[in-house]
Design a protein around this motif. Structure first.
Motif, mmCIF file in Angstrom:
data_model
loop_
_atom_site.group_PDB
_atom_site.id
_atom_site.type_symbol
_atom_site.label_atom_id
_atom_site.label_comp_id
_atom_site.label_asym_id
_atom_site.label_seq_id
_atom_site.Cartn_x
_atom_site.Cartn_y
_atom_site.Cartn_z
ATOM 1 N N GLN A 138 0.741 -1.180 -0.057
ATOM 2 C CA GLN A 138 0.050 0.041 -0.103
ATOM 3 C C GLN A 138 0.879 1.131 0.009
ATOM 4 O O GLN A 138 1.734 1.376 0.610
ATOM 5 N N GLN A 139 0.593 2.246 -0.804
ATOM 6 C CA GLN A 139 1.389 3.272 -1.007
ATOM 7 C C GLN A 139 0.341 4.625 -1.497
ATOM 8 O O GLN A 139 -0.582 4.228 -2.321
ATOM 9 N N ARG A 140 0.485 5.899 -0.998
ATOM 10 C CA ARG A 140 -0.378 6.856 -1.389
ATOM 11 C C ARG A 140 0.350 7.526 -2.756
ATOM 12 O O ARG A 140 1.763 7.469 -2.873
ATOM 13 N N ALA A 141 -0.172 7.819 -3.827
ATOM 14 C CA ALA A 141 0.366 8.254 -4.955
ATOM 15 C C ALA A 141 -0.292 9.071 -5.760
ATOM 16 O O ALA A 141 -1.566 9.193 -5.683
ATOM 17 N N GLN A 142 0.161 10.125 -6.520
ATOM 18 C CA GLN A 142 -0.461 10.872 -7.399
ATOM 19 C C GLN A 142 -0.942 10.298 -8.850
ATOM 20 O O GLN A 142 0.245 9.504 -9.390
ATOM 21 N N VAL A 143 -2.121 10.396 -9.204
ATOM 22 C CA VAL A 143 -2.447 9.713 -10.410
ATOM 23 C C VAL A 143 -3.071 10.709 -11.580
ATOM 24 O O VAL A 143 -3.821 11.626 -11.165
ATOM 25 N N VAL A 144 -2.466 10.548 -12.696
ATOM 26 C CA VAL A 144 -2.808 11.616 -13.730
ATOM 27 C C VAL A 144 -3.400 11.032 -15.037
ATOM 28 O O VAL A 144 -3.218 9.886 -15.334
ATOM 29 N N TYR A 145 -4.555 11.578 -15.558
ATOM 30 C CA TYR A 145 -5.159 11.408 -16.774
ATOM 31 C C TYR A 145 -5.599 12.577 -17.550
ATOM 32 O O TYR A 145 -6.495 13.405 -17.071
ATOM 33 N N GLY A 146 -4.797 12.869 -18.279
ATOM 34 C CA GLY A 146 -5.112 14.262 -19.294
ATOM 35 C C GLY A 146 -4.646 15.281 -18.509
ATOM 36 O O GLY A 146 -3.372 15.410 -17.739
ATOM 37 N N ASP A 147 -5.412 16.242 -18.291
ATOM 38 C CA ASP A 147 -5.276 17.483 -17.568
ATOM 39 C C ASP A 147 -5.952 17.329 -16.135
ATOM 40 O O ASP A 147 -6.040 18.132 -15.416
ATOM 41 N N ARG A 148 -6.228 15.936 -15.743
ATOM 42 C CA ARG A 148 -6.868 15.804 -14.488
ATOM 43 C C ARG A 148 -6.013 14.984 -13.514
ATOM 44 O O ARG A 148 -5.184 14.214 -14.077
ATOM 45 N N ASN A 149 -5.770 15.023 -12.318
ATOM 46 C CA ASN A 149 -4.961 14.265 -11.499
ATOM 47 C C ASN A 149 -5.566 14.056 -10.058
ATOM 48 O O ASN A 149 -6.690 14.929 -9.772
ATOM 49 N N THR A 150 -5.416 13.074 -9.269
ATOM 50 C CA THR A 150 -5.862 12.966 -7.864
ATOM 51 C C THR A 150 -4.908 12.057 -7.037
ATOM 52 O O THR A 150 -4.114 11.476 -7.712
ATOM 53 N N LEU A 151 -4.912 12.398 -5.820
ATOM 54 C CA LEU A 151 -3.911 11.887 -4.782
ATOM 55 C C LEU A 151 -4.915 10.621 -4.363
ATOM 56 O O LEU A 151 -5.969 10.878 -3.738
ATOM 57 N N THR A 152 -4.207 9.348 -4.525
ATOM 58 C CA THR A 152 -5.108 8.099 -4.014
ATOM 59 C C THR A 152 -4.291 6.960 -3.506
ATOM 60 O O THR A 152 -3.301 7.179 -3.418
ATOM 61 N N THR A 153 -4.886 6.063 -2.947
ATOM 62 C CA THR A 153 -4.073 4.979 -2.430
ATOM 63 C C THR A 153 -4.058 3.993 -3.507
ATOM 64 O O THR A 153 -4.953 3.461 -4.146
ATOM 65 N N ILE A 154 -2.796 3.312 -3.681
ATOM 66 C CA ILE A 154 -2.439 2.416 -4.489
ATOM 67 C C ILE A 154 -2.326 1.036 -4.040
ATOM 68 O O ILE A 154 -1.548 1.169 -2.788
ATOM 69 N N TYR A 155 -2.918 0.248 -4.231
ATOM 70 C CA TYR A 155 -2.764 -1.210 -3.563
ATOM 71 C C TYR A 155 -2.121 -2.261 -4.742
ATOM 72 O O TYR A 155 -2.799 -2.331 -5.690
ATOM 73 N N GLY A 156 -1.037 -2.701 -4.259
ATOM 74 C CA GLY A 156 -0.597 -3.739 -4.999
ATOM 75 C C GLY A 156 -0.944 -5.097 -4.378
ATOM 76 O O GLY A 156 -0.746 -5.478 -3.152
ATOM 77 N N THR A 157 -1.824 -6.002 -5.441
ATOM 78 C CA THR A 157 -2.352 -6.902 -4.538
ATOM 79 C C THR A 157 -2.009 -8.176 -5.503
ATOM 80 O O THR A 157 -1.502 -8.373 -6.598
ATOM 81 N N ASP A 158 -2.674 -9.505 -4.774
ATOM 82 C CA ASP A 158 -2.449 -10.661 -5.557
ATOM 83 C C ASP A 158 -3.838 -11.015 -6.034
ATOM 84 O O ASP A 158 -4.769 -10.302 -6.071
ATOM 85 N N LEU A 159 -3.961 -12.202 -6.599
ATOM 86 C CA LEU A 159 -5.485 -12.676 -7.354
ATOM 87 C C LEU A 159 -6.283 -12.932 -6.375
ATOM 88 O O LEU A 159 -7.500 -13.047 -6.637
ATOM 89 N N ASN A 160 -5.936 -13.034 -5.195
ATOM 90 C CA ASN A 160 -7.119 -13.346 -3.966
ATOM 91 C C ASN A 160 -7.770 -12.140 -3.587
ATOM 92 O O ASN A 160 -8.823 -12.440 -2.776
ATOM 93 N N PHE A 161 -7.365 -11.036 -3.862
ATOM 94 C CA PHE A 161 -8.276 -9.913 -3.107
ATOM 95 C C PHE A 161 -9.464 -9.799 -3.587
ATOM 96 O O PHE A 161 -10.255 -9.448 -2.548
ATOM 97 N N PRO A 162 -10.087 -10.023 -4.906
ATOM 98 C CA PRO A 162 -11.517 -9.943 -4.954
ATOM 99 C C PRO A 162 -12.280 -11.052 -3.994
ATOM 100 O O PRO A 162 -13.324 -10.479 -3.270
ATOM 101 N N ASP A 163 -11.877 -12.226 -3.993
ATOM 102 C CA ASP A 163 -12.680 -13.221 -3.035
ATOM 103 C C ASP A 163 -12.439 -12.709 -1.554
ATOM 104 O O ASP A 163 -13.619 -13.123 -0.800
ATOM 105 N N ALA A 164 -11.220 -12.297 -1.123
ATOM 106 C CA ALA A 164 -10.830 -12.034 0.242
ATOM 107 C C ALA A 164 -11.812 -10.778 0.561
ATOM 108 O O ALA A 164 -12.318 -10.911 1.805
#
Length: 421
Positions: free
Chosen positions: A117-143
Protein backbone atom coordinates in the motif's frame (compact mmCIF):
# COMPACT_ATOMS: atom_id res chain seq x y z
CA UNK A 1 -69.40 17.82 43.91
CA UNK A 2 -67.13 19.48 46.47
CA UNK A 3 -64.24 17.20 45.36
CA UNK A 4 -64.78 18.27 41.75
CA UNK A 5 -64.78 21.95 42.72
CA UNK A 6 -61.59 21.46 44.77
CA UNK A 7 -59.84 19.71 41.87
CA UNK A 8 -60.94 22.47 39.47
CA UNK A 9 -59.72 25.21 41.80
CA UNK A 10 -56.44 23.35 42.32
CA UNK A 11 -55.96 23.02 38.57
CA UNK A 12 -56.67 26.72 38.02
CA UNK A 13 -54.26 27.63 40.83
CA UNK A 14 -51.53 25.47 39.29
CA UNK A 15 -52.01 27.10 35.87
CA UNK A 16 -51.88 30.56 37.46
CA UNK A 17 -48.68 29.70 39.32
CA UNK A 18 -47.09 28.36 36.11
CA UNK A 19 -48.14 31.52 34.25
CA UNK A 20 -46.62 33.70 36.98
CA UNK A 21 -43.39 31.66 36.92
CA UNK A 22 -43.15 31.98 33.13
CA UNK A 23 -43.85 35.73 33.32
CA UNK A 24 -41.10 36.18 35.94
CA UNK A 25 -38.58 34.35 33.74
CA UNK A 26 -39.61 36.32 30.64
CA UNK A 27 -39.22 39.60 32.51
CA UNK A 28 -35.58 38.70 33.23
CA UNK A 29 -34.74 37.04 29.89
CA UNK A 30 -30.97 37.59 29.96
CA UNK A 31 -30.57 36.37 33.52
CA UNK A 32 -32.78 33.35 32.83
CA UNK A 33 -30.78 32.49 29.71
CA UNK A 34 -27.45 32.70 31.50
CA UNK A 35 -28.87 30.59 34.34
CA UNK A 36 -29.88 27.89 31.83
CA UNK A 37 -26.42 27.80 30.27
CA UNK A 38 -24.91 25.24 32.65
CA UNK A 39 -27.85 22.86 32.15
CA UNK A 40 -27.77 23.36 28.36
CA UNK A 41 -24.03 22.55 28.16
CA UNK A 42 -24.37 19.52 30.42
CA UNK A 43 -27.37 17.96 28.62
CA UNK A 44 -25.95 18.78 25.14
CA UNK A 45 -22.67 17.10 26.13
CA UNK A 46 -24.44 13.95 27.31
CA UNK A 47 -26.62 13.65 24.19
CA UNK A 48 -23.91 14.52 21.64
CA UNK A 49 -21.16 12.37 23.16
CA UNK A 50 -23.34 9.28 23.55
CA UNK A 51 -24.62 9.69 19.97
CA UNK A 52 -21.18 10.37 18.47
CA UNK A 53 -19.70 7.46 20.43
CA UNK A 54 -22.42 5.07 19.25
CA UNK A 55 -22.06 6.20 15.63
CA UNK A 56 -18.25 6.00 15.64
CA UNK A 57 -18.36 2.60 17.30
CA UNK A 58 -20.80 1.24 14.71
CA UNK A 59 -18.82 2.72 11.82
CA UNK A 60 -15.51 1.28 13.02
CA UNK A 61 -17.11 -2.05 13.85
CA UNK A 62 -18.66 -2.24 10.37
CA UNK A 63 -15.29 -1.44 8.82
CA UNK A 64 -13.61 -4.34 10.58
CA UNK A 65 -16.58 -6.66 10.03
CA UNK A 66 -16.37 -5.91 6.30
CA UNK A 67 -13.13 -7.87 6.37
CA UNK A 68 -14.83 -10.46 8.55
CA UNK A 69 -14.52 -11.27 12.23
CA UNK A 70 -12.77 -14.48 11.17
CA UNK A 71 -9.82 -12.57 9.68
CA UNK A 72 -6.27 -12.04 10.95
CA UNK A 73 -4.19 -9.07 9.88
CA UNK A 74 -0.45 -9.60 9.76
CA UNK A 75 1.53 -6.37 9.66
CA UNK A 76 5.22 -5.83 8.96
CA UNK A 77 7.39 -4.54 11.81
CA UNK A 78 8.10 -0.91 12.56
CA UNK A 79 11.23 0.74 11.23
CA UNK A 80 12.97 3.42 13.31
CA UNK A 81 14.50 6.77 12.49
CA UNK A 82 16.83 7.44 15.40
CA UNK A 83 14.74 6.29 18.34
CA UNK A 84 11.43 7.20 16.73
CA UNK A 85 9.22 4.36 15.52
CA UNK A 86 7.68 4.90 12.07
CA UNK A 87 4.70 2.66 12.87
CA UNK A 88 3.64 -0.88 12.04
CA UNK A 89 4.12 -1.80 8.38
CA UNK A 90 6.96 0.66 7.79
CA UNK A 91 9.67 -2.00 7.81
CA UNK A 92 10.31 -4.62 5.11
CA UNK A 93 9.93 -7.69 7.32
CA UNK A 94 7.09 -9.37 5.41
CA UNK A 95 7.29 -10.73 1.88
CA UNK A 96 4.95 -12.24 -0.68
CA UNK A 97 6.70 -15.56 -0.08
CA UNK A 98 5.55 -15.39 3.56
CA UNK A 99 1.96 -15.16 2.33
CA UNK A 100 2.46 -18.12 0.01
CA UNK A 101 3.94 -20.19 2.85
CA UNK A 102 1.01 -19.31 5.12
CA UNK A 103 -1.43 -20.41 2.42
CA UNK A 104 0.47 -23.68 1.95
CA UNK A 105 1.32 -24.60 5.56
CA UNK A 106 -1.40 -23.18 7.84
CA UNK A 107 -4.32 -25.66 7.93
CA UNK A 108 -6.72 -23.15 9.52
CA UNK A 109 -6.15 -20.57 6.73
CA UNK A 110 -8.83 -20.54 4.03
CA UNK A 111 -7.85 -17.43 2.03
CA UNK A 112 -4.54 -15.51 2.19
CA UNK A 113 -4.15 -12.09 0.60
CA UNK A 114 -0.90 -10.08 0.49
CA UNK A 115 -0.87 -6.36 -0.30
CA UNK A 116 1.48 -3.42 -0.75
CA UNK A 117 0.00 0.00 0.00
CA UNK A 118 1.18 3.48 -0.90
CA UNK A 119 -0.28 6.93 -1.60
CA UNK A 120 0.53 8.35 -5.02
CA UNK A 121 -0.57 11.00 -7.53
CA UNK A 122 -2.45 9.64 -10.55
CA UNK A 123 -2.78 11.61 -13.80
CA UNK A 124 -5.15 11.32 -16.76
CA UNK A 125 -4.99 14.10 -19.35
CA UNK A 126 -5.26 17.40 -17.48
CA UNK A 127 -6.84 15.79 -14.40
CA UNK A 128 -5.08 14.30 -11.40
CA UNK A 129 -5.86 12.96 -7.94
CA UNK A 130 -4.00 11.71 -4.88
CA UNK A 131 -5.21 8.22 -4.04
CA UNK A 132 -4.21 4.96 -2.38
CA UNK A 133 -2.44 2.43 -4.58
CA UNK A 134 -2.79 -1.23 -3.63
CA UNK A 135 -0.44 -3.80 -5.08
CA UNK A 136 -2.34 -7.05 -4.58
CA UNK A 137 -2.38 -10.68 -5.57
CA UNK A 138 -5.18 -12.64 -7.24
CA UNK A 139 -7.00 -13.42 -3.98
CA UNK A 140 -8.05 -9.80 -3.34
CA UNK A 141 -11.54 -9.92 -4.96
CA UNK A 142 -12.58 -13.07 -3.09
CA UNK A 143 -10.99 -11.96 0.19
CA UNK A 144 -12.73 -8.57 0.16
CA UNK A 145 -15.87 -9.65 -1.71
CA UNK A 146 -15.21 -6.86 -4.21
CA UNK A 147 -15.40 -7.49 -7.95
CA UNK A 148 -15.19 -5.43 -11.17
CA UNK A 149 -18.44 -3.87 -12.38
CA UNK A 150 -16.91 -3.42 -15.82
CA UNK A 151 -13.80 -4.83 -17.46
CA UNK A 152 -11.87 -7.37 -15.37
CA UNK A 153 -9.33 -7.90 -12.61
CA UNK A 154 -5.75 -8.73 -13.61
CA UNK A 155 -4.92 -12.40 -14.21
CA UNK A 156 -2.12 -14.77 -13.18
CA UNK A 157 -0.01 -14.03 -16.29
CA UNK A 158 -0.19 -10.25 -15.71
CA UNK A 159 0.74 -10.77 -12.06
CA UNK A 160 3.73 -13.00 -12.81
CA UNK A 161 5.07 -10.85 -15.65
CA UNK A 162 4.52 -7.54 -13.82
CA UNK A 163 2.30 -6.03 -16.52
CA UNK A 164 1.49 -2.32 -16.13
CA UNK A 165 -2.27 -2.70 -15.80
CA UNK A 166 -4.63 -1.08 -13.29
CA UNK A 167 -8.15 -1.51 -11.94
CA UNK A 168 -9.78 1.71 -10.69
CA UNK A 169 -12.06 2.35 -7.74
CA UNK A 170 -15.27 4.32 -8.56
CA UNK A 171 -14.13 7.50 -6.77
CA UNK A 172 -10.91 7.67 -8.82
CA UNK A 173 -12.88 6.96 -12.00
CA UNK A 174 -15.30 9.85 -11.32
CA UNK A 175 -12.45 12.25 -10.51
CA UNK A 176 -10.33 11.42 -13.54
CA UNK A 177 -12.95 10.53 -16.19
CA UNK A 178 -16.26 11.95 -15.03
CA UNK A 179 -19.57 10.41 -13.98
CA UNK A 180 -20.66 7.41 -16.04
CA UNK A 181 -17.56 7.23 -18.27
CA UNK A 182 -16.09 3.72 -18.67
CA UNK A 183 -12.32 4.06 -18.22
CA UNK A 184 -11.49 0.57 -19.59
CA UNK A 185 -8.76 0.77 -22.21
CA UNK A 186 -7.59 4.25 -21.17
CA UNK A 187 -4.00 5.05 -20.13
CA UNK A 188 -3.16 6.72 -16.81
CA UNK A 189 0.17 7.78 -15.29
CA UNK A 190 1.36 6.84 -11.81
CA UNK A 191 4.72 8.26 -10.74
CA UNK A 192 5.56 8.93 -14.39
CA UNK A 193 4.80 5.35 -15.50
CA UNK A 194 1.97 4.55 -17.95
CA UNK A 195 -0.65 1.96 -16.92
CA UNK A 196 -3.53 0.56 -18.95
CA UNK A 197 -6.91 0.57 -17.19
CA UNK A 198 -8.46 -2.89 -17.56
CA UNK A 199 -11.38 -2.66 -15.13
CA UNK A 200 -13.57 -0.64 -12.77
CA UNK A 201 -14.41 -2.06 -9.32
CA UNK A 202 -17.94 -2.09 -7.94
CA UNK A 203 -18.99 0.59 -5.46
CA UNK A 204 -18.43 -0.22 -1.79
CA UNK A 205 -18.98 3.22 -0.27
CA UNK A 206 -17.42 4.78 2.80
CA UNK A 207 -16.76 3.31 6.22
CA UNK A 208 -16.47 6.26 8.57
CA UNK A 209 -13.93 8.70 7.11
CA UNK A 210 -12.44 6.00 4.83
CA UNK A 211 -13.65 5.94 1.22
CA UNK A 212 -13.16 2.33 0.07
CA UNK A 213 -13.75 3.42 -3.53
CA UNK A 214 -10.84 5.88 -3.53
CA UNK A 215 -8.21 3.33 -4.62
CA UNK A 216 -6.35 1.81 -7.57
CA UNK A 217 -5.34 -1.86 -7.73
CA UNK A 218 -2.15 -3.01 -9.46
CA UNK A 219 -0.47 -6.41 -9.71
CA UNK A 220 1.70 -6.81 -6.61
CA UNK A 221 4.78 -7.45 -8.75
CA UNK A 222 4.62 -4.17 -10.70
CA UNK A 223 3.67 -2.19 -7.58
CA UNK A 224 6.74 -3.53 -5.81
CA UNK A 225 9.07 -2.91 -8.74
CA UNK A 226 7.84 0.53 -9.84
CA UNK A 227 6.31 2.19 -6.79
CA UNK A 228 8.64 1.23 -3.94
CA UNK A 229 11.36 -0.89 -5.47
CA UNK A 230 12.15 -4.42 -4.27
CA UNK A 231 13.47 -3.33 -0.89
CA UNK A 232 13.23 -6.68 0.94
CA UNK A 233 16.42 -8.70 1.30
CA UNK A 234 14.73 -11.60 -0.44
CA UNK A 235 11.48 -11.71 -2.41
CA UNK A 236 8.86 -9.01 -2.79
CA UNK A 237 8.19 -6.81 0.23
CA UNK A 238 4.55 -6.37 1.31
CA UNK A 239 2.86 -4.02 3.77
CA UNK A 240 0.71 -6.73 5.25
CA UNK A 241 -1.08 -10.04 4.85
CA UNK A 242 -4.71 -10.90 5.57
CA UNK A 243 -5.54 -14.43 6.63
CA UNK A 244 -9.15 -15.58 6.55
CA UNK A 245 -9.84 -18.61 8.73
CA UNK A 246 -12.32 -21.31 7.74
CA UNK A 247 -14.60 -20.00 10.52
CA UNK A 248 -14.36 -17.86 13.66
CA UNK A 249 -13.88 -20.92 15.86
CA UNK A 250 -10.54 -21.59 14.11
CA UNK A 251 -9.30 -18.01 14.42
CA UNK A 252 -7.17 -18.59 17.52
CA UNK A 253 -5.67 -21.71 15.97
CA UNK A 254 -4.86 -19.78 12.79
CA UNK A 255 -3.24 -16.98 14.83
CA UNK A 256 -1.07 -19.47 16.72
CA UNK A 257 -0.06 -21.28 13.52
CA UNK A 258 0.71 -18.08 11.57
CA UNK A 259 2.81 -16.67 14.41
CA UNK A 260 4.89 -19.83 14.79
CA UNK A 261 5.36 -20.25 11.04
CA UNK A 262 6.55 -16.65 10.54
CA UNK A 263 8.96 -16.87 13.48
CA UNK A 264 10.44 -19.99 11.90
CA UNK A 265 10.60 -18.44 8.41
CA UNK A 266 12.27 -15.29 9.80
CA UNK A 267 14.74 -17.29 11.92
CA UNK A 268 13.62 -15.62 15.15
CA UNK A 269 15.09 -17.30 18.22
CA UNK A 270 12.90 -18.00 21.31
CA UNK A 271 14.30 -15.04 23.28
CA UNK A 272 13.79 -12.54 20.42
CA UNK A 273 10.70 -10.43 19.75
CA UNK A 274 8.59 -10.82 16.62
CA UNK A 275 9.44 -8.57 13.67
CA UNK A 276 5.76 -8.58 12.72
CA UNK A 277 2.38 -8.30 14.47
CA UNK A 278 -0.72 -10.48 14.16
CA UNK A 279 -4.05 -8.83 14.99
CA UNK A 280 -7.34 -10.60 15.54
CA UNK A 281 -10.18 -8.60 13.99
CA UNK A 282 -12.64 -9.61 16.72
CA UNK A 283 -10.17 -8.50 19.42
CA UNK A 284 -9.61 -5.17 17.64
CA UNK A 285 -13.38 -4.50 17.58
CA UNK A 286 -13.71 -5.41 21.26
CA UNK A 287 -10.73 -3.26 22.28
CA UNK A 288 -11.96 -0.27 20.31
CA UNK A 289 -15.47 -0.57 21.76
CA UNK A 290 -14.07 -0.79 25.30
CA UNK A 291 -11.84 2.27 24.85
CA UNK A 292 -14.69 4.26 23.30
CA UNK A 293 -17.01 3.29 26.15
CA UNK A 294 -14.47 4.45 28.74
CA UNK A 295 -14.01 7.77 26.93
CA UNK A 296 -17.79 8.22 26.76
CA UNK A 297 -18.11 7.55 30.50
CA UNK A 298 -15.37 10.08 31.21
CA UNK A 299 -17.02 12.77 29.08
CA UNK A 300 -20.45 12.06 30.58
CA UNK A 301 -18.88 12.43 34.04
CA UNK A 302 -17.51 15.83 33.00
CA UNK A 303 -20.97 16.73 31.69
CA UNK A 304 -22.34 15.71 35.09
CA UNK A 305 -20.05 18.26 36.71
CA UNK A 306 -21.44 20.86 34.30
CA UNK A 307 -24.97 19.94 35.43
CA UNK A 308 -23.98 20.31 39.08
CA UNK A 309 -22.54 23.74 38.31
CA UNK A 310 -25.74 24.57 36.42
CA UNK A 311 -27.81 23.50 39.43
CA UNK A 312 -25.75 25.70 41.73
CA UNK A 313 -26.25 28.59 39.30
CA UNK A 314 -30.03 28.08 39.36
CA UNK A 315 -30.03 27.98 43.19
CA UNK A 316 -27.98 31.19 43.40
CA UNK A 317 -30.14 33.09 40.93
CA UNK A 318 -33.33 31.96 42.64
CA UNK A 319 -31.98 33.09 46.01
CA UNK A 320 -31.18 36.49 44.48
CA UNK A 321 -34.67 36.55 42.98
CA UNK A 322 -36.20 35.91 46.43
CA UNK A 323 -34.28 38.91 47.86
CA UNK A 324 -35.26 41.15 44.93
CA UNK A 325 -38.94 40.19 45.17
CA UNK A 326 -39.33 40.29 48.95
CA UNK A 327 -41.92 43.10 48.78
CA UNK A 328 -43.87 41.24 46.07
CA UNK A 329 -43.94 38.16 48.30
CA UNK A 330 -45.19 40.29 51.23
CA UNK A 331 -48.03 41.74 49.13
CA UNK A 332 -49.09 38.29 47.91
CA UNK A 333 -49.15 36.93 51.46
CA UNK A 334 -51.06 40.01 52.68
CA UNK A 335 -53.88 39.39 50.19
CA UNK A 336 -54.14 35.70 51.11
CA UNK A 337 -51.41 33.71 49.29
CA UNK A 338 -50.48 30.61 51.27
CA UNK A 339 -46.98 29.34 51.99
CA UNK A 340 -47.58 26.43 49.59
CA UNK A 341 -48.54 28.86 46.79
CA UNK A 342 -45.34 30.90 47.29
CA UNK A 343 -43.30 27.69 47.56
CA UNK A 344 -44.89 26.33 44.35
CA UNK A 345 -44.26 29.54 42.41
CA UNK A 346 -40.51 29.69 43.09
CA UNK A 347 -40.12 25.92 42.74
CA UNK A 348 -41.90 26.02 39.37
CA UNK A 349 -39.63 28.85 38.24
CA UNK A 350 -36.54 26.75 39.01
CA UNK A 351 -38.00 23.67 37.31
CA UNK A 352 -39.08 25.75 34.30
CA UNK A 353 -35.57 27.18 33.89
CA UNK A 354 -33.93 23.74 34.01
CA UNK A 355 -36.60 22.10 31.82
CA UNK A 356 -36.31 24.73 29.08
CA UNK A 357 -32.51 24.50 29.38
CA UNK A 358 -32.76 20.71 29.14
CA UNK A 359 -34.92 20.95 26.00
CA UNK A 360 -32.47 23.36 24.36
CA UNK A 361 -29.61 21.08 25.46
CA UNK A 362 -31.28 18.03 23.90
CA UNK A 363 -31.82 19.88 20.62
CA UNK A 364 -28.25 21.21 20.65
CA UNK A 365 -26.84 17.77 21.43
CA UNK A 366 -28.74 16.17 18.54
CA UNK A 367 -27.61 19.00 16.25
CA UNK A 368 -23.94 18.58 17.25
CA UNK A 369 -24.20 14.81 16.72
CA UNK A 370 -25.78 15.33 13.28
CA UNK A 371 -23.02 17.76 12.22
CA UNK A 372 -20.32 15.35 13.43
CA UNK A 373 -22.04 12.46 11.64
CA UNK A 374 -22.13 14.38 8.35
CA UNK A 375 -18.54 15.65 8.72
CA UNK A 376 -16.94 12.32 9.63
CA UNK A 377 -19.36 10.09 7.68
CA UNK A 378 -20.56 7.74 10.37
CA UNK A 379 -24.16 6.78 11.20
CA UNK A 380 -26.29 9.17 13.25
CA UNK A 381 -27.53 7.18 16.24
CA UNK A 382 -29.69 9.03 18.77
CA UNK A 383 -30.29 7.04 21.93
CA UNK A 384 -33.81 7.67 23.20
CA UNK A 385 -32.63 6.48 26.61
CA UNK A 386 -30.03 9.28 26.74
CA UNK A 387 -32.65 11.82 25.58
CA UNK A 388 -35.10 10.68 28.27
CA UNK A 389 -32.31 10.62 30.87
CA UNK A 390 -31.19 14.12 29.87
CA UNK A 391 -34.71 15.50 30.20
CA UNK A 392 -35.24 13.74 33.52
CA UNK A 393 -31.92 15.01 34.86
CA UNK A 394 -32.75 18.59 33.86
CA UNK A 395 -36.08 18.43 35.74
CA UNK A 396 -34.35 16.88 38.76
CA UNK A 397 -31.67 19.60 38.75
CA UNK A 398 -34.35 22.30 38.79
CA UNK A 399 -36.31 20.57 41.54
CA UNK A 400 -33.28 20.10 43.78
CA UNK A 401 -31.83 23.55 43.08
CA UNK A 402 -35.18 25.27 43.66
CA UNK A 403 -36.08 23.73 47.02
CA UNK A 404 -33.97 25.99 49.28
CA UNK A 405 -34.86 29.32 47.57
CA UNK A 406 -38.54 28.33 47.41
CA UNK A 407 -38.64 27.41 51.11
CA UNK A 408 -36.86 30.66 51.94
CA UNK A 409 -39.50 32.64 50.03
CA UNK A 410 -42.41 30.69 51.56
CA UNK A 411 -41.22 31.32 55.14
CA UNK A 412 -40.90 35.09 54.83
CA UNK A 413 -42.91 37.06 57.39
CA UNK A 414 -45.40 39.17 55.37
CA UNK A 415 -45.03 42.22 57.68
CA UNK A 416 -41.23 42.17 57.41
CA UNK A 417 -41.49 41.60 53.67
CA UNK A 418 -43.81 44.58 53.22
CA UNK A 419 -41.40 46.87 55.11
CA UNK A 420 -38.49 45.96 52.79
CA UNK A 421 -37.39 48.38 50.07
Amino acid sequence: MQDLEFKTESKVATIEILAMAADALWTNKLRSGLTMLGVIIGIASVISITSIGAGASKSTGDRFRALGTDVLQVMAGASKSGNISQGQGSSSTLTWDDAKEIAAQVPAAQVVWAYLQQRAQVVYGDRNTLTTIYGTDLNFPDARNTYPQSGRFFNADELETARQVAVLGPTVQKTLFGEGVDPTGSKIRIKGEVYEVIGLMETKGSQGPVDRDDAIYLPLTIASARLVGNNALTGISVSGIYVKAANQAQLEAAQFQVTNLLRMLHNISPNESDDFSVSNQADIIQTFTTVLSLLSVMVVAIAGISLVVGGIGIANIMLVSVVERTREIGIRKAIGATQSAILSQFLFEAILISTIGGGIGIGSGIGIAAIASAAFKFPLIISMESVAAGFGISVAVGLIAGVVPARSAAKLDPIVALRSD
